[in-house]
Scaffold this motif. Structure first.
Motif, PDB file in Angstrom:
ATOM      1  N   ASN A  70      98.495 -15.973-106.184  1.00 32.40           N
ATOM      2  CA  ASN A  70      98.801 -14.695-105.885  1.00 32.40           C
ATOM      3  C   ASN A  70      99.582 -14.005-106.959  1.00 32.40           C
ATOM      4  O   ASN A  70     100.802 -14.367-107.289  1.00 32.40           O
ATOM      5  CB  ASN A  70      99.723 -14.512-104.542  1.00 32.40           C
ATOM      6  N   GLU A  71      99.247 -12.896-107.644  1.00 32.09           N
ATOM      7  CA  GLU A  71      99.704 -12.140-108.750  1.00 32.09           C
ATOM      8  C   GLU A  71     101.043 -11.872-108.634  1.00 32.09           C
ATOM      9  O   GLU A  71     102.027 -11.732-109.243  1.00 32.09           O
ATOM     10  CB  GLU A  71      98.821 -11.403-109.321  1.00 32.09           C
ATOM     11  N   GLU A  72     101.462 -11.496-107.221  1.00 26.01           N
ATOM     12  CA  GLU A  72     102.675 -10.832-106.559  1.00 26.01           C
ATOM     13  C   GLU A  72     103.746 -11.999-107.359  1.00 26.01           C
ATOM     14  O   GLU A  72     105.059 -11.451-107.454  1.00 26.01           O
ATOM     15  CB  GLU A  72     102.918 -10.725-105.250  1.00 26.01           C
ATOM     16  N   PHE A  73     103.429 -13.394-107.577  1.00 30.73           N
ATOM     17  CA  PHE A  73     104.562 -14.169-108.092  1.00 30.73           C
ATOM     18  C   PHE A  73     104.502 -14.350-109.331  1.00 30.73           C
ATOM     19  O   PHE A  73     105.257 -15.293-109.862  1.00 30.73           O
ATOM     20  CB  PHE A  73     104.261 -15.420-107.177  1.00 30.73           C
ATOM     21  N   ASP A  74     104.049 -13.621-110.240  1.00 28.99           N
ATOM     22  CA  ASP A  74     103.841 -13.556-111.364  1.00 28.99           C
ATOM     23  C   ASP A  74     105.501 -13.662-112.111  1.00 28.99           C
ATOM     24  O   ASP A  74     105.812 -14.523-112.832  1.00 28.99           O
ATOM     25  CB  ASP A  74     103.080 -12.330-112.364  1.00 28.99           C
ATOM     26  N   LEU A 134     106.081 -22.791-108.324  1.00 26.72           N
ATOM     27  CA  LEU A 134     105.865 -21.311-108.768  1.00 26.72           C
ATOM     28  C   LEU A 134     104.734 -20.785-109.306  1.00 26.72           C
ATOM     29  O   LEU A 134     104.262 -19.725-109.122  1.00 26.72           O
ATOM     30  CB  LEU A 134     107.281 -20.757-109.231  1.00 26.72           C
ATOM     31  N   ILE A 135     104.403 -21.593-110.250  1.00 27.70           N
ATOM     32  CA  ILE A 135     103.255 -21.376-111.204  1.00 27.70           C
ATOM     33  C   ILE A 135     102.024 -21.299-110.266  1.00 27.70           C
ATOM     34  O   ILE A 135     100.877 -20.860-110.361  1.00 27.70           O
ATOM     35  CB  ILE A 135     103.077 -22.273-112.281  1.00 27.70           C
ATOM     36  N   LEU A 136     101.921 -22.571-109.380  1.00 26.07           N
ATOM     37  CA  LEU A 136     100.869 -22.629-108.343  1.00 26.07           C
ATOM     38  C   LEU A 136     100.595 -21.595-107.554  1.00 26.07           C
ATOM     39  O   LEU A 136      99.792 -21.003-107.211  1.00 26.07           O
ATOM     40  CB  LEU A 136     100.926 -23.882-107.864  1.00 26.07           C
ATOM     41  N   VAL A 165     114.392 -16.143-106.299  1.00 24.28           N
ATOM     42  CA  VAL A 165     113.335 -15.555-107.276  1.00 24.28           C
ATOM     43  C   VAL A 165     112.287 -15.002-106.589  1.00 24.28           C
ATOM     44  O   VAL A 165     111.883 -13.943-107.087  1.00 24.28           O
ATOM     45  CB  VAL A 165     112.910 -16.601-108.222  1.00 24.28           C
ATOM     46  N   HIS A 166     111.767 -15.443-105.374  1.00 27.48           N
ATOM     47  CA  HIS A 166     110.818 -14.861-104.773  1.00 27.48           C
ATOM     48  C   HIS A 166     111.191 -13.754-104.010  1.00 27.48           C
ATOM     49  O   HIS A 166     110.294 -12.903-103.237  1.00 27.48           O
ATOM     50  CB  HIS A 166     110.207 -15.813-103.477  1.00 27.48           C
TER      51      HIS A 166
END
Length: 161
Positions: free
Chosen positions: A122-126, A115-117, A4-5
């Motif tokens: 960092n918004e890139e992981f939204d 992932l939420i943390l 996912v990342h």
């Protein structure tokens, strides 16, 4: 979670990279994956995973992720009920049979919190947080459905198959 990342999932700055790396190494130097489940089930039955999940519930996250956190709280309740159902049977064969499902339920919830943390920092992981949250919901629901509609006496049927 690493998928996912994307490529960033392999960067050492993120928790999912460390967990992925550790999981890969552990399966090599500690034995088969099933042996890992047997070792991990101890953390299910002692409440270690549930305690860790509850600790993540208390972490501060960005307001944008509060709805995802609310879903994870519900998934945690489903997980806790599944653990209670399996462990209250006091049947080691049944527990061993359900071990992988319980461990995977905990893992999906924990990874979703991580992932939420990450996304809160960092918004890139939204997108990663939102996508994995949906995956976690589906996986937890699948395992909970199986556990809820299964009785310990059915284990023998699966042994014969």
């Amino acid at each position: 979670s690493v998928q996912v990342h994307g490529g960033s999932g392999f960067v050492k700055d993120y928790a999912c990279e460390r967990i992925y790396r550790d999981a890969r190494i552990t399966s090599i130097y500690e034995g088969t994956t099933q042996l890992q489940v047997v070792a991990a089930i101890r953390h299910v039955t002692t409440g270690t995973y549930l305690n860790q999940i509850r600790a993540y519930e208390n972490e501060n996250i960005a307001e944008a992720y509060l709805p995802l956190k609310d879903e994870l709280v519900k998934l945690t309740d489903i997980y806790a009920a599944a653990v209670e159902k399996v462990t209250s049977a006091k049947d080691s064969e049944y527990l061993d049979f359900m071990a992988r499902r319980l461990v995977e339920m905990a893992g999906n919830i924990i990874m979703s919190y991580l992932l939420i943390l990450d996304a809160s920092r960092n918004e890139e992981f939204d997108a990663s947080a939102r996508v994995y949250n949906n995956i976690a919901k589906a996986e937890v629901a699948k395992h909970a459905e199986f556990i809820n509609n299964f009785t310990p006496s059915e284990v023998n049927v699966y042994k014969k198959a």
